[in-house]
Motif scaffolding. Structure first.
Motif, mmCIF file in Angstrom:
data_model
loop_
_atom_site.group_PDB
_atom_site.id
_atom_site.type_symbol
_atom_site.label_atom_id
_atom_site.label_comp_id
_atom_site.label_asym_id
_atom_site.label_seq_id
_atom_site.Cartn_x
_atom_site.Cartn_y
_atom_site.Cartn_z
ATOM 1 N N THR A 12 -35.136 -15.106 1.072
ATOM 2 C CA THR A 12 -34.911 -15.224 -0.375
ATOM 3 C C THR A 12 -36.191 -15.373 -1.199
ATOM 4 O O THR A 12 -36.123 -15.466 -2.424
ATOM 5 C CB THR A 12 -33.957 -16.395 -0.682
ATOM 6 O OG1 THR A 12 -34.540 -17.602 -0.195
ATOM 7 C CG2 THR A 12 -32.595 -16.173 -0.023
ATOM 8 N N LEU A 13 -37.352 -15.375 -0.562
ATOM 9 C CA LEU A 13 -38.619 -15.397 -1.301
ATOM 10 C C LEU A 13 -39.180 -13.995 -1.507
ATOM 11 O O LEU A 13 -40.188 -13.815 -2.177
ATOM 12 C CB LEU A 13 -39.654 -16.267 -0.584
ATOM 13 C CG LEU A 13 -39.361 -17.761 -0.554
ATOM 14 C CD1 LEU A 13 -40.376 -18.498 0.314
ATOM 15 C CD2 LEU A 13 -39.337 -18.340 -1.957
ATOM 16 N N MET A 14 -38.521 -12.981 -0.953
ATOM 17 C CA MET A 14 -39.012 -11.610 -1.095
ATOM 18 C C MET A 14 -38.810 -11.098 -2.516
ATOM 19 O O MET A 14 -38.045 -11.648 -3.301
ATOM 20 C CB MET A 14 -38.315 -10.685 -0.082
ATOM 21 C CG MET A 14 -38.696 -10.981 1.355
ATOM 22 S SD MET A 14 -38.126 -9.716 2.532
ATOM 23 C CE MET A 14 -36.344 -9.785 2.340
ATOM 24 N N GLN A 15 -39.479 -9.990 -2.822
ATOM 25 C CA GLN A 15 -39.487 -9.429 -4.174
ATOM 26 C C GLN A 15 -38.099 -9.053 -4.690
ATOM 27 O O GLN A 15 -37.864 -9.077 -5.887
ATOM 28 C CB GLN A 15 -40.396 -8.205 -4.230
ATOM 29 C CG GLN A 15 -41.853 -8.561 -4.077
ATOM 30 C CD GLN A 15 -42.758 -7.355 -4.180
ATOM 31 O OE1 GLN A 15 -42.371 -6.237 -3.869
ATOM 32 N NE2 GLN A 15 -43.978 -7.588 -4.617
ATOM 33 N N TYR A 79 -38.440 -26.279 -0.799
ATOM 34 C CA TYR A 79 -37.392 -25.251 -0.878
ATOM 35 C C TYR A 79 -36.837 -24.922 0.508
ATOM 36 O O TYR A 79 -35.631 -24.749 0.685
ATOM 37 C CB TYR A 79 -37.974 -23.997 -1.532
ATOM 38 C CG TYR A 79 -37.031 -22.826 -1.611
ATOM 39 C CD1 TYR A 79 -35.871 -22.881 -2.376
ATOM 40 C CD2 TYR A 79 -37.312 -21.637 -0.939
ATOM 41 C CE1 TYR A 79 -35.011 -21.786 -2.465
ATOM 42 C CE2 TYR A 79 -36.462 -20.552 -1.028
ATOM 43 C CZ TYR A 79 -35.306 -20.634 -1.785
ATOM 44 O OH TYR A 79 -34.470 -19.555 -1.872
ATOM 45 N N GLU A 80 -37.724 -24.865 1.496
ATOM 46 C CA GLU A 80 -37.330 -24.502 2.857
ATOM 47 C C GLU A 80 -36.878 -25.713 3.684
ATOM 48 O O GLU A 80 -36.615 -25.577 4.864
ATOM 49 C CB GLU A 80 -38.488 -23.788 3.565
ATOM 50 C CG GLU A 80 -38.944 -22.514 2.877
ATOM 51 C CD GLU A 80 -37.970 -21.357 3.012
ATOM 52 O OE1 GLU A 80 -36.914 -21.536 3.653
ATOM 53 O OE2 GLU A 80 -38.260 -20.273 2.486
ATOM 54 N N ASP A 81 -36.794 -26.865 3.050
ATOM 55 C CA ASP A 81 -36.319 -28.082 3.715
ATOM 56 C C ASP A 81 -37.189 -28.465 4.911
ATOM 57 O O ASP A 81 -36.697 -28.810 5.984
ATOM 58 C CB ASP A 81 -34.853 -27.916 4.141
ATOM 59 C CG ASP A 81 -34.079 -29.225 4.042
ATOM 60 O OD1 ASP A 81 -34.665 -30.229 3.598
ATOM 61 O OD2 ASP A 81 -32.902 -29.237 4.429
ATOM 62 N N VAL A 82 -38.511 -28.372 4.710
ATOM 63 C CA VAL A 82 -39.480 -28.806 5.714
ATOM 64 C C VAL A 82 -39.737 -30.293 5.481
ATOM 65 O O VAL A 82 -40.128 -30.695 4.390
ATOM 66 C CB VAL A 82 -40.798 -28.013 5.611
ATOM 67 C CG1 VAL A 82 -41.856 -28.585 6.537
ATOM 68 C CG2 VAL A 82 -40.544 -26.541 5.904
ATOM 69 N N LEU A 83 -39.494 -31.089 6.504
ATOM 70 C CA LEU A 83 -39.649 -32.534 6.400
ATOM 71 C C LEU A 83 -40.770 -33.018 7.297
ATOM 72 O O LEU A 83 -41.186 -32.320 8.225
ATOM 73 C CB LEU A 83 -38.330 -33.217 6.799
ATOM 74 C CG LEU A 83 -37.075 -32.723 6.062
ATOM 75 C CD1 LEU A 83 -35.832 -33.344 6.675
ATOM 76 C CD2 LEU A 83 -37.176 -33.029 4.580
ATOM 77 N N GLU A 84 -41.239 -34.243 7.022
ATOM 78 C CA GLU A 84 -42.274 -34.825 7.893
ATOM 79 C C GLU A 84 -41.770 -34.929 9.320
ATOM 80 O O GLU A 84 -42.502 -34.688 10.267
ATOM 81 C CB GLU A 84 -42.699 -36.206 7.373
ATOM 82 C CG GLU A 84 -43.847 -36.129 6.416
ATOM 83 C CD GLU A 84 -44.400 -37.504 6.086
ATOM 84 O OE1 GLU A 84 -44.729 -38.254 7.022
ATOM 85 O OE2 GLU A 84 -44.498 -37.804 4.889
ATOM 86 N N ASP A 85 -40.511 -35.298 9.462
ATOM 87 C CA ASP A 85 -39.887 -35.355 10.781
ATOM 88 C C ASP A 85 -39.442 -33.942 11.143
ATOM 89 O O ASP A 85 -38.399 -33.465 10.699
ATOM 90 C CB ASP A 85 -38.685 -36.310 10.754
ATOM 91 C CG ASP A 85 -37.956 -36.369 12.079
ATOM 92 O OD1 ASP A 85 -38.411 -35.730 13.058
ATOM 93 O OD2 ASP A 85 -36.919 -37.048 12.137
ATOM 94 N N GLU A 86 -40.265 -33.262 11.941
ATOM 95 C CA GLU A 86 -39.994 -31.864 12.268
ATOM 96 C C GLU A 86 -38.604 -31.659 12.862
ATOM 97 O O GLU A 86 -37.940 -30.659 12.587
ATOM 98 C CB GLU A 86 -41.072 -31.337 13.217
ATOM 99 C CG GLU A 86 -41.077 -29.843 13.348
ATOM 100 C CD GLU A 86 -42.264 -29.318 14.121
ATOM 101 O OE1 GLU A 86 -42.067 -28.919 15.280
ATOM 102 O OE2 GLU A 86 -43.382 -29.294 13.565
ATOM 103 N N ALA A 87 -38.140 -32.602 13.660
ATOM 104 C CA ALA A 87 -36.828 -32.470 14.307
ATOM 105 C C ALA A 87 -35.692 -32.420 13.280
ATOM 106 O O ALA A 87 -34.647 -31.829 13.533
ATOM 107 C CB ALA A 87 -36.603 -33.613 15.287
ATOM 108 N N ALA A 88 -35.898 -33.028 12.125
ATOM 109 C CA ALA A 88 -34.864 -33.062 11.090
ATOM 110 C C ALA A 88 -34.981 -31.890 10.108
ATOM 111 O O ALA A 88 -34.108 -31.687 9.281
ATOM 112 C CB ALA A 88 -34.946 -34.382 10.328
ATOM 113 N N SER A 89 -36.055 -31.116 10.206
ATOM 114 C CA SER A 89 -36.305 -30.026 9.268
ATOM 115 C C SER A 89 -35.412 -28.821 9.535
ATOM 116 O O SER A 89 -35.152 -28.478 10.690
ATOM 117 C CB SER A 89 -37.766 -29.567 9.380
ATOM 118 O OG SER A 89 -38.642 -30.598 8.990
ATOM 119 N N LEU A 90 -34.976 -28.178 8.452
ATOM 120 C CA LEU A 90 -34.205 -26.944 8.584
ATOM 121 C C LEU A 90 -35.124 -25.803 9.037
ATOM 122 O O LEU A 90 -34.741 -24.970 9.851
ATOM 123 C CB LEU A 90 -33.548 -26.595 7.246
ATOM 124 C CG LEU A 90 -32.634 -25.376 7.233
ATOM 125 C CD1 LEU A 90 -31.473 -25.551 8.218
ATOM 126 C CD2 LEU A 90 -32.107 -25.129 5.828
#
Length: 130
Positions: A12-15, A79-90
């Motif tokens: 969804t970040l594409m042109q 936006y991409e749901d990247v969290l400090e806790d990598e295991a919890a990140s989408l």
């Protein structure tokens, strides 16, 4: 000399997409062109998720951007749901080799899907469309 940072997008970040984060990316980067990496692309819901698999016979297709500033990454991580806790990140943001339209390999940051794909439909052509 300033280091150049590339970002590869396949969703969804594409042109073709018009959302606030895609617009911000376009303002904060220069579009390099189309590219791909070896891996698999899945439809998660209204968005895709990609896995990087260096030996995969399939490819994930998308777009390469050269970032003008790293500040945009904070917004995109959110936006991409990247969290400090990598295991919890989408998604997780990783640097992987991406081939551009001239087959030149560029190291790019890519948001890779960080959940099970067992129940997700594979997009066999590696292209995400609306």
């Amino acid at each position: 000399m300033e280091k150049l940072y590339n970002l590869f997008t396949y969703g969804t970040l594409m042109q073709a997409f018009d959302n606030p984060f895609a617009r911000r990316l376009r303002l904060s980067s220069d579009y390099i062109g189309k590219g791909y990496f070896s891996g698999k692309l899945f439809r998660v819901e209204w968005y895709p998720g990609a896995l990087y698999e260096p030996d995969a016979p399939t490819r994930v297709h998308g777009e390469i951007y050269q970032l003008k500033t790293l500040e945009i990454l904070k917004e995109l991580d959110e936006y991409e749901d990247v969290l400090e806790d990598e295991a919890a990140s989408l998604y997780v943001r990783k640097v992987i080799p991406v081939r551009d339209s001239r087959e030149v390999v560029r190291d790019c940051w890519v948001y890779l899907y960080n959940r099970s794909v067992e129940e997700l439909p594979l997009l066999p052509d590696g292209c995400f469309k609306h």
